[in-house]
Scaffold this motif. Structure first.
Motif, PDB file in Angstrom:
ATOM      1  N   ALA A 145       0.885  -1.142   0.134  1.00 22.22           N
ATOM      2  CA  ALA A 145      -0.062   0.128   0.001  1.00 22.22           C
ATOM      3  C   ALA A 145       1.170   1.390   0.210  1.00 22.22           C
ATOM      4  O   ALA A 145       1.986   1.262   0.538  1.00 22.22           O
ATOM      5  CB  ALA A 145      -1.074   0.141   1.319  1.00 22.22           C
ATOM      6  N   TYR A 146       0.491   2.367  -0.678  1.00 18.49           N
ATOM      7  CA  TYR A 146       0.971   3.670  -0.742  1.00 18.49           C
ATOM      8  C   TYR A 146       0.276   4.517   0.321  1.00 18.49           C
ATOM      9  O   TYR A 146      -0.866   4.581   0.302  1.00 18.49           O
ATOM     10  CB  TYR A 146       0.794   4.091  -1.753  1.00 18.49           C
ATOM     11  CG  TYR A 146       1.299   5.791  -2.026  1.00 18.49           C
ATOM     12  CD1 TYR A 146       2.770   6.025  -1.501  1.00 18.49           C
ATOM     13  CD2 TYR A 146       0.552   6.754  -2.166  1.00 18.49           C
ATOM     14  CE1 TYR A 146       3.259   7.469  -1.549  1.00 18.49           C
ATOM     15  CE2 TYR A 146       1.104   8.073  -2.127  1.00 18.49           C
ATOM     16  CZ  TYR A 146       2.320   8.391  -1.935  1.00 18.49           C
ATOM     17  OH  TYR A 146       2.825   9.553  -2.036  1.00 18.49           O
ATOM     18  N   ARG A 147       1.039   4.759   1.284  1.00 19.74           N
ATOM     19  CA  ARG A 147       0.375   5.495   2.424  1.00 19.74           C
ATOM     20  C   ARG A 147       0.542   7.490   2.637  1.00 19.74           C
ATOM     21  O   ARG A 147       0.090   7.926   3.298  1.00 19.74           O
ATOM     22  CB  ARG A 147       0.980   5.294   3.844  1.00 19.74           C
ATOM     23  CG  ARG A 147       1.056   3.565   4.156  1.00 19.74           C
ATOM     24  CD  ARG A 147      -0.385   3.077   4.058  1.00 19.74           C
ATOM     25  NE  ARG A 147      -0.653   1.775   4.444  1.00 19.74           N
ATOM     26  CZ  ARG A 147      -1.902   1.192   4.478  1.00 19.74           C
ATOM     27  NH1 ARG A 147      -2.916   1.673   4.201  1.00 19.74           N
ATOM     28  NH2 ARG A 147      -1.726  -0.179   4.879  1.00 19.74           N
ATOM     29  N   GLY A 148       1.233   7.603   1.538  1.00 15.46           N
ATOM     30  CA  GLY A 148       1.448   9.100   1.219  1.00 15.46           C
ATOM     31  C   GLY A 148       2.559   9.469   1.896  1.00 15.46           C
ATOM     32  O   GLY A 148       3.435   8.859   2.669  1.00 15.46           O
ATOM     33  N   PRO A 149       2.820  10.953   1.791  1.00 15.00           N
ATOM     34  CA  PRO A 149       4.084  11.662   2.665  1.00 15.00           C
ATOM     35  C   PRO A 149       3.794  11.680   4.037  1.00 15.00           C
ATOM     36  O   PRO A 149       2.698  11.796   4.615  1.00 15.00           O
ATOM     37  CB  PRO A 149       4.152  13.024   1.861  1.00 15.00           C
ATOM     38  CG  PRO A 149       2.748  13.268   1.364  1.00 15.00           C
ATOM     39  CD  PRO A 149       2.043  11.866   0.976  1.00 15.00           C
ATOM     40  N   VAL A 150       4.905  11.933   4.770  1.00 12.94           N
ATOM     41  CA  VAL A 150       4.812  12.010   6.147  1.00 12.94           C
ATOM     42  C   VAL A 150       5.588  13.272   6.547  1.00 12.94           C
ATOM     43  O   VAL A 150       6.929  13.369   6.348  1.00 12.94           O
ATOM     44  CB  VAL A 150       5.326  10.884   6.916  1.00 12.94           C
ATOM     45  CG1 VAL A 150       5.307  10.984   8.567  1.00 12.94           C
ATOM     46  CG2 VAL A 150       4.966   9.612   6.314  1.00 12.94           C
ATOM     47  N   ALA A 151       4.948  14.054   7.380  1.00 10.68           N
ATOM     48  CA  ALA A 151       5.490  15.117   7.966  1.00 10.68           C
ATOM     49  C   ALA A 151       6.705  14.881   8.828  1.00 10.68           C
ATOM     50  O   ALA A 151       6.749  13.828   9.512  1.00 10.68           O
ATOM     51  CB  ALA A 151       4.794  16.242   8.598  1.00 10.68           C
ATOM     52  N   LYS A 152       7.943  15.635   8.746  1.00 12.56           N
ATOM     53  CA  LYS A 152       9.035  15.241   9.582  1.00 12.56           C
ATOM     54  C   LYS A 152       8.692  15.068  11.101  1.00 12.56           C
ATOM     55  O   LYS A 152       9.287  14.202  11.659  1.00 12.56           O
ATOM     56  CB  LYS A 152      10.211  16.116   9.388  1.00 12.56           C
ATOM     57  CG  LYS A 152      11.522  15.754   9.796  1.00 12.56           C
ATOM     58  CD  LYS A 152      11.918  14.649   9.075  1.00 12.56           C
ATOM     59  CE  LYS A 152      13.363  14.276   9.290  1.00 12.56           C
ATOM     60  NZ  LYS A 152      13.774  12.870   8.675  1.00 12.56           N
ATOM     61  N   ALA A 153       7.843  15.952  11.507  1.00  7.03           N
ATOM     62  CA  ALA A 153       7.360  15.894  12.908  1.00  7.03           C
ATOM     63  C   ALA A 153       6.884  14.599  13.354  1.00  7.03           C
ATOM     64  O   ALA A 153       6.895  14.268  14.440  1.00  7.03           O
ATOM     65  CB  ALA A 153       6.613  17.087  13.306  1.00  7.03           C
TER      66      ALA A 153
ATOM     67  N   ILE B  33       5.682   7.012  12.847  1.00  6.29           N
ATOM     68  CA  ILE B  33       5.485   5.804  11.690  1.00  6.29           C
ATOM     69  C   ILE B  33       6.528   4.842  11.992  1.00  6.29           C
ATOM     70  O   ILE B  33       6.662   3.739  11.916  1.00  6.29           O
ATOM     71  CB  ILE B  33       5.890   6.535  10.188  1.00  6.29           C
ATOM     72  CG1 ILE B  33       4.887   7.746   9.974  1.00  6.29           C
ATOM     73  CG2 ILE B  33       5.909   5.640   9.260  1.00  6.29           C
ATOM     74  CD1 ILE B  33       3.452   7.177   9.895  1.00  6.29           C
ATOM     75  N   TYR B  34       7.746   5.255  12.441  1.00 12.32           N
ATOM     76  CA  TYR B  34       8.716   4.098  12.712  1.00 12.32           C
ATOM     77  C   TYR B  34       8.214   3.222  13.906  1.00 12.32           C
ATOM     78  O   TYR B  34       8.465   2.127  13.577  1.00 12.32           O
ATOM     79  CB  TYR B  34      10.263   4.943  13.041  1.00 12.32           C
ATOM     80  CG  TYR B  34      10.894   5.557  12.286  1.00 12.32           C
ATOM     81  CD1 TYR B  34      11.401   4.535  11.034  1.00 12.32           C
ATOM     82  CD2 TYR B  34      11.464   6.561  12.147  1.00 12.32           C
ATOM     83  CE1 TYR B  34      11.981   5.239   9.801  1.00 12.32           C
ATOM     84  CE2 TYR B  34      12.332   7.274  11.104  1.00 12.32           C
ATOM     85  CZ  TYR B  34      12.423   6.349   9.703  1.00 12.32           C
ATOM     86  OH  TYR B  34      13.259   6.895   8.922  1.00 12.32           O
ATOM     87  N   SER B  35       7.629   3.919  14.986  1.00 12.91           N
ATOM     88  CA  SER B  35       7.423   3.168  15.932  1.00 12.91           C
ATOM     89  C   SER B  35       6.300   2.046  15.593  1.00 12.91           C
ATOM     90  O   SER B  35       6.001   1.028  16.394  1.00 12.91           O
ATOM     91  CB  SER B  35       6.619   3.761  17.049  1.00 12.91           C
ATOM     92  OG  SER B  35       5.422   4.450  16.519  1.00 12.91           O
ATOM     93  N   GLY B  36       5.664   2.050  14.503  1.00  9.50           N
ATOM     94  CA  GLY B  36       4.531   1.156  13.943  1.00  9.50           C
ATOM     95  C   GLY B  36       5.355  -0.008  12.747  1.00  9.50           C
ATOM     96  O   GLY B  36       4.311  -0.830  12.409  1.00  9.50           O
TER      97      GLY B  36
END
Length: 441
Positions: free
Chosen positions: A315-323, A328-331
């Motif tokens: 799946a493509y989840r879209g961009p992620v704001a740096k903050a 995201i990493y924790s998941g």
């Protein structure tokens, strides 16, 4: 400090936050590090509107600029980025090809860098004004574009201020072919030769690139330094903690801009083969985060490749704001590092990946400079070849490893990566320049 005043850094960078470019993290961290170390810092950068109408912005990055930094957002005199026809002149609308040609000729006369060269007089004038109000002790220009170096060269010529050329991308080296792109007589080559000759230091992000330039400029070899990218703990957070001891659904992820050079299709082909070949990935999910192309045009065909999978496991989840990236990493349980083939390429993402302590699958040719950085990292799974079979094998091993990885394993991996924490890279450089300026050399 023995100086009667705080030392003053003039930092020149086009893609400074809120630009969403990957290089913005190095720019943000460098200026902030000097400010935290007791320097006055002035930044010359581009006006926000240029990014709003082109590459886009990440407001969360702008919020992390040290409040003591004086940011000057300068006009960017390149109307090529203006696509709103209502703002075009009659002449441009009537003869756009001729308008583009004349614009290119004017740019080449000012500074031989397409689209950016007209920024030269703006930067030189701004640098002079800053220096007159608050004398500058050091200038660092972080390319690209390469026109950022003219501010330091100008102050060096006019006032003897030392300047540093910080390259993130190179001017004459094709990172993928390894070939030189300019002849000795090309105006841009002439400019770079002069700039390198006058610079106090020239920084590159890894040894292969630094060596290539040391061979091109042997007289500057002693001033060429490797200043690698690194990770910023404030963005990554603590070492990722597993959600449970033995995850049934292993979440595999890639975070980063995906372009035509990013091997997403080979990754997906390897993913599909791995799911067909055994049970390791039967309950696994591949999530792709980031922008699709530098201009948001999906130049790499990511969405098409995902649609061809059909079973919903990609799946493509879209961009992620740096903050938000630490969340995201924790998941995630496994990280994917997909890179184009180049012995000169390290990628800034590799350092952040290591900081999580998560297992990493390198979906890139072993020749990449990233292999040298990752060598010895606990939980690194490189591919032997860039084909579906090798990728499937690396994915299977990484997912199996992730199912048994403990929190202690992740903390140990994070400790191994601590040498690449950005502060550990920048602090010795700042100390060296502080001492040099105090001595007046």
């Amino acid at each position: 400090m023995s100086l009667e005043r705080r030392p003053h850094l003039l930092y020149v960078a086009w893609g400074y936050p809120p630009s969403r470019s990957g290089g913005a993290y190095r720019l943000l961290a460098t200026a902030n590090a000097f400010a935290r170390s007791g320097w006055d810092v002035t930044v010359l950068t581009c006006e926000r509107e240029v990014f709003l109408r082109s590459t886009g912005i990440d407001p969360s990055m702008e919020e992390r600029i040290d409040p003591s930094i004086d940011v000057h957002r300068l006009p960017f005199p390149n109307r090529e980025t203006i696509l709103d026809l209502t703002q075009w002149s009659r002449f441009r609308a009537w003869a756009p090809e001729i308008w583009n040609m004349l614009q290119a000729m004017q740019t080449a006369r000012t500074f031989p860098e397409p689209r950016y060269g007209l920024w030269r007089p703006v930067l030189e004038n701004a640098a002079e004004q800053v220096h007159q109000k608050h004398p500058v002790d050091l200038v660092i220009g972080s390319a690209n574009p390469n026109v950022v170096h003219v501010a330091g060269a100008y102050l060096h010529q006019q006032h003897g201020v030392p300047f540093v050329m910080d390259y993130r991308d190179t001017w004459q080296l094709d990172m993928y072919s390894g070939k030189r792109t300019l002849s000795d007589r090309h105006p841009a080559a002439t400019w770079e030769r002069k700039l390198v000759g006058d610079a106090a230091e020239i920084w590159f992000v890894n040894d292969p690139i630094a060596q290539w330039h040391a061979e091109l400029y042997p007289d500057a070899a002693e001033r060429i330094r490797v200043v690698p990218n690194g990770f910023d703990p404030g963005f990554v957070g603590a070492a990722a903690v597993s959600k449970h001891s033995a995850p049934t659904t292993v979440h595999v992820g890639n975070i980063g801009t995906m372009t035509g050079q990013t091997p997403i299709r080979p990754l997906i082909e390897g993913w599909t083969l791995a799911r067909q070949s055994g049970d390791a990935l039967a309950d696994a999910q591949l999530d792709l985060y980031g922008y699709l192309g530098h201009q948001g045009d999906d130049e790499g065909g990511v969405l098409t490749a995902i649609a061809e999978v059909g079973d919903g496991s990609v799946a493509y989840r879209g961009p992620v704001a740096k903050a938000e990236i630490s969340a995201i990493y924790s998941g995630l349980d496994v990280l994917i590092l997909p890179l184009g083939t180049s012995r000169f390429m390290t990628s800034g993402k590799v350092f952040e990946y290591m900081a999580t302590g998560l297992p990493i699958v390198s979906v890139h040719d072993p020749v990449n400079a990233s292999s040298g950085v990752l060598s010895g990292y606990p939980g690194w799974f490189p591919v032997e070849l860039m084909d579906a079979t090798s990728i499937a094998d690396a994915l299977g091993k990484a997912v199996t490893y992730a199912r048994g990885q403990t929190d202690a394993d992740r903390v140990a991996a994070r400790e191994w990566a601590s040498a690449f924490e950005r502060s550990n890279i920048l602090e010795p450089i700042i100390e060296r320049w502080t001492e040099r300026i105090e001595k007046g050399s």
